[in-house]
Write an enzyme that holds these catalytic residues in place. Structure first.
Site, PDB file in Angstrom:
ATOM      1  CG  ASN A   1       0.002  -0.303   2.545  1.00  0.00           C
ATOM      2  OD1 ASN A   1       0.229  -0.845   2.683  1.00  0.00           O
ATOM      3  ND2 ASN A   1      -0.809   0.544   3.545  1.00  0.00           N
TER       4      ASN A   1
ATOM      5  CD  GLU B   1       4.354   0.067  13.776  1.00  0.00           C
ATOM      6  OE1 GLU B   1       3.356   0.260  13.578  1.00  0.00           O
ATOM      7  OE2 GLU B   1       5.729   0.394  14.138  1.00  0.00           O
TER       8      GLU B   1
ATOM      9  CB  CYS C   1      -1.409   0.547   8.639  1.00  0.00           C
ATOM     10  SG  CYS C   1      -0.752   1.647   8.194  1.00  0.00           S
TER      11      CYS C   1
ATOM     12  CD  GLU D   1       8.181   0.264  11.441  1.00  0.00           C
ATOM     13  OE1 GLU D   1       9.219   0.533  10.094  1.00  0.00           O
ATOM     14  OE2 GLU D   1       7.044   0.399  10.871  1.00  0.00           O
TER      15      GLU D   1
HETATM   16  P1  NDP Z   1       0.384  -8.851   4.014  1.00  0.00           P
HETATM   17  O1  NDP Z   1       0.935  -9.299   5.625  1.00  0.00           O
HETATM   18  O2  NDP Z   1      -0.108 -10.281   3.608  1.00  0.00           O
HETATM   19  O3  NDP Z   1       1.951  -8.985   3.808  1.00  0.00           O
HETATM   20  C1  NDP Z   1       3.238  -8.166   3.799  1.00  0.00           C
HETATM   21  C2  NDP Z   1       4.257  -9.042   3.686  1.00  0.00           C
HETATM   22  O4  NDP Z   1       4.158  -9.691   4.064  1.00  0.00           O
HETATM   23  C3  NDP Z   1       4.188  -8.554   1.705  1.00  0.00           C
HETATM   24  O5  NDP Z   1       5.526  -8.249   1.505  1.00  0.00           O
HETATM   25  C4  NDP Z   1       4.009 -10.217   2.040  1.00  0.00           C
HETATM   26  O6  NDP Z   1       4.278 -10.945   0.517  1.00  0.00           O
HETATM   27  C5  NDP Z   1       5.120 -10.814   3.342  1.00  0.00           C
HETATM   28  N1  NDP Z   1       4.092 -12.325   3.398  1.00  0.00           N
HETATM   29  C6  NDP Z   1       3.577 -12.922   3.754  1.00  0.00           C
HETATM   30  N2  NDP Z   1       3.051 -13.868   3.997  1.00  0.00           N
HETATM   31  C7  NDP Z   1       4.512 -14.333   4.749  1.00  0.00           C
HETATM   32  C8  NDP Z   1       5.205 -14.974   5.814  1.00  0.00           C
HETATM   33  N3  NDP Z   1       4.268 -16.286   6.151  1.00  0.00           N
HETATM   34  N4  NDP Z   1       6.239 -14.864   6.028  1.00  0.00           N
HETATM   35  C9  NDP Z   1       6.996 -13.996   6.027  1.00  0.00           C
HETATM   36  N5  NDP Z   1       6.244 -12.063   4.709  1.00  0.00           N
HETATM   37  C10 NDP Z   1       5.548 -13.023   4.360  1.00  0.00           C
HETATM   38  O7  NDP Z   1       0.120  -7.743   4.589  1.00  0.00           O
HETATM   39  P2  NDP Z   1      -0.004  -6.381   2.507  1.00  0.00           P
HETATM   40  O8  NDP Z   1       1.058  -6.089   1.747  1.00  0.00           O
HETATM   41  O9  NDP Z   1      -2.121  -7.166   2.112  1.00  0.00           O
HETATM   42  O10 NDP Z   1      -0.382  -5.136   3.289  1.00  0.00           O
HETATM   43  C11 NDP Z   1      -1.756  -5.392   3.730  1.00  0.00           C
HETATM   44  C12 NDP Z   1      -2.329  -4.892   5.211  1.00  0.00           C
HETATM   45  O11 NDP Z   1      -0.593  -4.429   6.180  1.00  0.00           O
HETATM   46  C13 NDP Z   1      -3.134  -4.533   5.959  1.00  0.00           C
HETATM   47  O12 NDP Z   1      -3.768  -5.168   6.581  1.00  0.00           O
HETATM   48  C14 NDP Z   1      -2.476  -3.199   6.767  1.00  0.00           C
HETATM   49  O13 NDP Z   1      -2.939  -2.810   7.687  1.00  0.00           O
HETATM   50  C15 NDP Z   1      -0.885  -3.288   7.398  1.00  0.00           C
HETATM   51  N6  NDP Z   1      -0.711  -2.051   7.116  1.00  0.00           N
HETATM   52  C16 NDP Z   1       0.054  -1.746   8.401  1.00  0.00           C
HETATM   53  C17 NDP Z   1       0.073  -1.068   8.075  1.00  0.00           C
HETATM   54  C18 NDP Z   1       1.435  -0.704   9.856  1.00  0.00           C
HETATM   55  O14 NDP Z   1       2.162   0.716  10.232  1.00  0.00           O
HETATM   56  N7  NDP Z   1       0.381  -0.756  10.819  1.00  0.00           N
HETATM   57  C19 NDP Z   1       1.032  -0.022   7.093  1.00  0.00           C
HETATM   58  C20 NDP Z   1       0.820  -0.399   6.113  1.00  0.00           C
HETATM   59  C21 NDP Z   1      -0.017  -1.467   6.341  1.00  0.00           C
HETATM   60  P3  NDP Z   1       3.526 -11.764  -0.352  1.00  0.00           P
HETATM   61  O15 NDP Z   1       2.249  -9.357  -0.648  1.00  0.00           O
HETATM   62  O16 NDP Z   1       4.698 -11.277  -1.467  1.00  0.00           O
HETATM   63  O17 NDP Z   1       2.971 -12.608   0.020  1.00  0.00           O
END
Ligand code: NDP
Length: 483
Positions: free
Chosen positions: A150, A248, A282, A460
């Site tokens: 995002n 996060e 988020c 962070e």
């Molecule tokens: P995901 O949790 O699905 O993915 C985040 C990252 O983790 C991606 O690079 C993903 O890879 C990777 N990932 C997925 N599965 C694994 C695993 N088993 N082990 C290690 N890494 C893994 O989130 P999204 O990318 O869908 O982003 C949206 C989410 O992020 C929302 O829930 C949002 O709230 C949160 N978010 C939080 C923020 C904060 O600061 N609190 C800021 C921005 C977003 P891949 O995509 O290649 O599967």
């Protein structure tokens, strides 16, 4: 022919064990490129290269490190129009937001360039005579950065910049939905005067590359942004190696709108917070906790504002809200609309799939009315252009609804009362609080993070980042008695 892009490991661009298509969510006929899919073997190679390079990098003088970060930041800012367009094309946020994100990513690098030169320790006398103590911070080693789609460049930048600033090496696994922005940033970093292997890009799936990083003994710390389930999984895997964690995750941010609020300001703040980035932030305002004294007037203007929002192709002029990022995300969002209706909420507008001139993942911004805080649409993060209005009878009730959540990233209040603003600032159980501002939109020079299930580990951004990206060493020095 569609162009292929490689991973960057040990200072060399390399193929993966396969490729994925990167599709423009504003126009699914537009394939941005084919991106290498890394493997656990490539993670092993990256860890070896990063470990060797980090030993060299930590010995670079601080000015040399500072110059590298400054150059990365300046190039990002200078190319924000071009790279912002690429970002918007692959992620779907309107062009102005894409350019703004690249510029902001540049500012993270220039900010941490300056921080390179501000690394000071402490010294003290021992409680024992003739012994002095020197306390200083040292790099952690190899850091894995696992980032979401995002904010594909900014989130990565606020992790990579401090990691390098404090003398660490980086292995970056971006989200598979936004690899083009990752390759663009990597190309800029790769041009710098850094040891080969200091910075590595391993694009690939979370289940293969992400898991391999999470469980690797050579990775000394993981900075992750993403969903709660993935964060929990990473923590479970990483803790067996005692890997340091900074996570996060999701949230369910509330904006309290008081009866003394400036109505137009409240509506502007709510619309921006709820629908900026198609609600895929988020920090999005997904619960609007509205005092009954202003409820009807607020809702009328809010719904009118949501209906008037221009949904369209991210790169088209005039677009205020782009598509959502993927078909999967769109399906989940529409499922939440059905869920909200089945829970008894009223859908005042939007929440529908839109067919526009180009085939994309478009939906109209949706506003639920008449909701209760115990409904699933008010408990679970939707990550969608959907927001819920919860009517309350008093400030006290508003505060208690705001705090009634498993999460705790941001919260906000719109009020003209200094007393309410101050009380809210002190009593909202979130890591970030805003007054008369959207719940989204933060600065780079101060800490960012949440409470509850929103965050785990040190904060962070800002100078607080050194807590995660360094380890403290306490040295005792006896000079002896001979003069
Ligand atoms: P995901 O949790 O699905 O993915 C985040 C990252 O983790 C991606 O690079 C993903 O890879 C990777 N990932 C997925 N599965 C694994 C695993 N088993 N082990 C290690 N890494 C893994 O989130 P999204 O990318 O869908 O982003 C949206 C989410 O992020 C929302 O829930 C949002 O709230 C949160 N978010 C939080 C923020 C904060 O600061 N609190 C800021 C921005 C977003 P891949 O995509 O290649 O599967």
């Amino acid at each position: 022919m569609t162009k292929s892009y490689q991973n960057y490991i040990g200072g060399t661009w390399v193929d993966g064990s396969g490729e994925v298509e990167n599709i423009n969510p504003s126009d699914t006929r537009d394939v941005i490129g084919l991106f290498a899919q890394g493997s656990s073997a490539q993670v092993d190679q990256a860890v070896v290269a990063a470990t060797e390079a980090q030993a060299v990098w930590k010995g670079y003088g601080l000015e040399r490190r500072q110059a590298v970060l400054q150059a990365i930041g300046e190039e990002l800012m200078a190319r924000s129009a071009e790279l912002g367009e690429l970002l918007s094309r692959e992620e779907g946020k309107p062009l102005a937001e894409g350019k703004g994100e690249i510029y902001r990513a540049g500012q993270f690098f220039t900010y941490y360039a300056a921080e390179c030169l501000r690394q000071l320790g402490q010294n003290a006398d021992s409680v024992r005579p003739n012994i002095e103590i020197d306390v200083r911070r040292e790099p952690v080693g190899v850091i894995a950065v696992i980032s979401p789609w995002n904010f594909p460049t900014a989130t990565a930048a606020w992790k990579i910049a401090p990691a390098l600033c404090y003398g660490n090496a980086v292995i970056w696994k971006p989200a598979n939905l936004t690899p083009a922005s990752a390759v663009a940033l990597t190309e800029i970093i790769a041009k710098q005067d850094i040891p080969a292997g200091l910075f590595n890009l391993v694009v690939g799936s979370g289940s293969e590359v992400g898991e391999a990083l999470a469980g690797h003994k050579g990775v000394k710390a993981i900075s992750f942004t993403g969903s709660v389930p993935v964060g929990r999984r990473i923590a479970q895997v990483a803790v067996s190696n005692f890997t340091k964690l900074q996570m996060e995750m999701g949230s369910k941010n509330a904006l309290a709108v008081m009866d003394d609020a400036d109505l137009d300001l409240a509506v502007t703040v709510a619309l921006g917070g709820a629908f900026g980035g198609s609600g895929q932030k988020c920090t999005a305002s997904s619960r609007l906790v509205v005092h009954e004294g202003i409820h009807d007037a607020f809702v009328e203007k809010l719904v009118a504002g949501a209906k008037a929002m221009q949904v369209g192709h991210a790169l088209e002029q005039g677009t205020q809200m782009g598509p959502v990022v993927s078909q999967t995300q769109l399906d989940e969002n529409l499922e939440y609309v059905r869920l909200g209706l089945s829970e008894g909420a009223e859908l005042a507008c939007g929440g529908e799939r839109l067919e526009l001139a180009t085939p994309g993942f478009y939906m109209s911004p949706g506003v639920f009315l008449g909701t209760r805080n115990d409904m699933r649409i008010n408990r679970e993060e939707m990550f969608a252009p959907l927001t819920s209005v919860i009517k309350v009878g008093s400030y006290d009730e508003a505060l208690s609804v705001v705090n009634d959540t498993e999460f705790g990233l941001t919260s906000g209040i719109v009020t003209r009362s200094l007393a309410r603003a101050n009380h809210f600032r002190r009593n909202a159980q979130t890591g970030v609080v805003t007054v008369n501002l959207p719940t989204a939109g933060t600065d780079y020079h101060v800490p960012f993070g949440g409470r509850g299930e929103s965050s785990y580990g040190p904060r962070e951004q800002g100078r607080t980042a050194d807590e995660f990206f360094t380890v403290v060493k306490t040295a005792y020095i006896s000079a002896g008695d001979d003069l």
